[in-house]
Design a protein around this motif. Structure first.
Motif, short mmCIF file in Angstrom:
data_model
loop_
_atom_site.label_atom_id
_atom_site.label_comp_id
_atom_site.label_asym_id
_atom_site.label_seq_id
_atom_site.Cartn_x
_atom_site.Cartn_y
_atom_site.Cartn_z
N THR A 1 -24.57 0.38 34.18
CA THR A 1 -24.45 -0.46 33.00
C THR A 1 -24.27 0.34 31.72
N LEU A 2 -24.62 1.61 31.75
CA LEU A 2 -24.40 2.47 30.58
C LEU A 2 -22.95 2.91 30.46
N GLY A 3 -22.16 2.72 31.53
CA GLY A 3 -20.75 3.09 31.50
C GLY A 3 -20.56 4.56 31.20
N PRO A 4 -19.56 4.91 30.40
CA PRO A 4 -19.27 6.33 30.11
C PRO A 4 -20.38 7.02 29.33
N TYR A 5 -21.28 6.24 28.73
CA TYR A 5 -22.36 6.85 27.96
C TYR A 5 -23.40 7.53 28.84
N ALA A 6 -23.36 7.25 30.15
CA ALA A 6 -24.30 7.91 31.06
C ALA A 6 -23.94 9.38 31.25
N ARG A 7 -22.65 9.70 31.10
CA ARG A 7 -22.22 11.08 31.28
C ARG A 7 -22.69 11.93 30.11
N GLY A 8 -23.37 12.98 30.42
CA GLY A 8 -23.83 13.89 29.39
C GLY A 8 -25.12 13.47 28.70
N ALA A 9 -25.65 12.29 29.06
CA ALA A 9 -26.91 11.86 28.45
C ALA A 9 -28.07 12.69 29.00
N SER A 10 -29.09 12.88 28.18
CA SER A 10 -30.24 13.65 28.63
C SER A 10 -31.03 12.87 29.67
N MET A 11 -31.75 13.61 30.49
CA MET A 11 -32.58 12.96 31.51
C MET A 11 -33.65 12.09 30.85
N ALA A 12 -34.17 12.54 29.72
CA ALA A 12 -35.19 11.76 29.02
C ALA A 12 -34.64 10.42 28.56
N ALA A 13 -33.41 10.42 28.06
CA ALA A 13 -32.79 9.18 27.60
C ALA A 13 -32.53 8.24 28.77
N ILE A 14 -32.05 8.78 29.88
CA ILE A 14 -31.78 7.95 31.07
C ILE A 14 -33.07 7.34 31.59
N LEU A 15 -34.13 8.13 31.69
CA LEU A 15 -35.40 7.62 32.20
C LEU A 15 -35.99 6.57 31.27
N SER A 16 -35.86 6.78 29.97
CA SER A 16 -36.34 5.80 29.00
C SER A 16 -35.60 4.48 29.17
N PHE A 17 -34.29 4.56 29.36
CA PHE A 17 -33.49 3.35 29.54
C PHE A 17 -33.86 2.66 30.85
#
Length: 255
Positions: free
Chosen positions: A117-133
């Motif tokens: 659901t994050l689409g292209p924004y998932a690429r390069g995102a930090s692990m902390a940001a992904i886990l928070s989401f």
């Protein structure tokens, strides 16, 4: 998750000619992404519609059918378990909420869905940001469950399935409301294998709309307007969850 994995999750091709023909006649995964039902739009279609299904009363005949394949059985059993949790009168609302949240996390491939659901924004995102989401997304699902506590009188019957690939199955079902004499609503689940080889729901179709695709459009539009800040999106989901819970509490107090 790799770019290839994201493509495989979203709109990967059917692997065989017969499979393509079957899908053309039955369910198209690439369908319209706009919702026409106000209630679904307001509650964020993917999770709201999925919760409506998971809390429906069980359909024993479908669950015990000798013809049911593993994906069909998985869907029916998930419905049955959700219904049992919802109707456990020995547990408090908070206990049911926690148990249902845990149940959802076994039914939905949360990591796969939230990353998609994050689409292209998932690429390069930090692990902390992904886990928070991911945590905010799971909290949002649970909040929608609270809003859905008073929904009853509908049953789910799994009607069949179409295999897109060996690890990718579309399971179809009918939703029937006891008090409504209209024809059953048609729904579908997309079931795929997790990294551990277990079945999990990765998308849900209601009223012709594949809802994870719609959710991705919503989230990526938000991120476009907020500088791609995934942590800010996570905070927005947490705020939405809080508003849903507040509304549920207000209705309970007034009732």
């Amino acid at each position: 998750m790799s770019i290839g994995a994201l493509h495989a999750f979203g709109e990967g091709p059917t692997n065989s000619a017969p499979g393509k023909a079957r899908m053309a006649k039955s369910i198209q995964y690439n369908g319209p992404r706009s919702l026409n039902t106000p209630a679904l739009r307001q509650c964020h279609a993917y999770v709201f519609a999925l919760v409506l299904v998971l809390v429906a009363p069980p359909n024993v005949s479908a669950a015990n059918s000798d013809k049911a394949n593993p994906a069909e059985t998985f869907v029916q059993n998930s419905v049955d378990k959700g219904h049992a949790i919802l109707n456990d009168s020995t547990a408090s609302v908070g206990e049911r909420e926690n148990r249902f949240r845990a149940h959802l996390l076994t039914v939905i491939d949360l990591k796969r869905v939230s990353t998609f659901t994050l689409g292209p924004y998932a690429r390069g995102a930090s692990m902390a940001a992904i886990l928070s989401f991911e945590n905010a997304f799971a909290d949002f699902v649970t909040a929608v469950y609270q809003r859905s506590l008073d929904i009853d009188g509908q049953t789910i019957r799994v009607t069949g399935s179409v295999a897109r690939a060996t690890d990718d199955v579309i399971v179809t079902a009918d939703v029937t409301r006891v008090a409504v004499k209209d024809a059953p609503s048609k729904i579908a689940f997309r079931v795929r294998k997790t990294d551990n080889g277990n079945d999990a729901v990765v998308d849900f179709q209601a009223e012709g709309v594949w809802l994870a695709l719609t959710q991705r459009d919503d989230f990526t539009a938000y991120l476009q307007q907020h500088g791609g800040d995934i942590l800010q999106l996570a905070g927005e989901l947490e705020s939405r969850a809080e508003r849903i819970r507040a509304g549920a509490t207000a209705r309970s107090s007034s009732g």
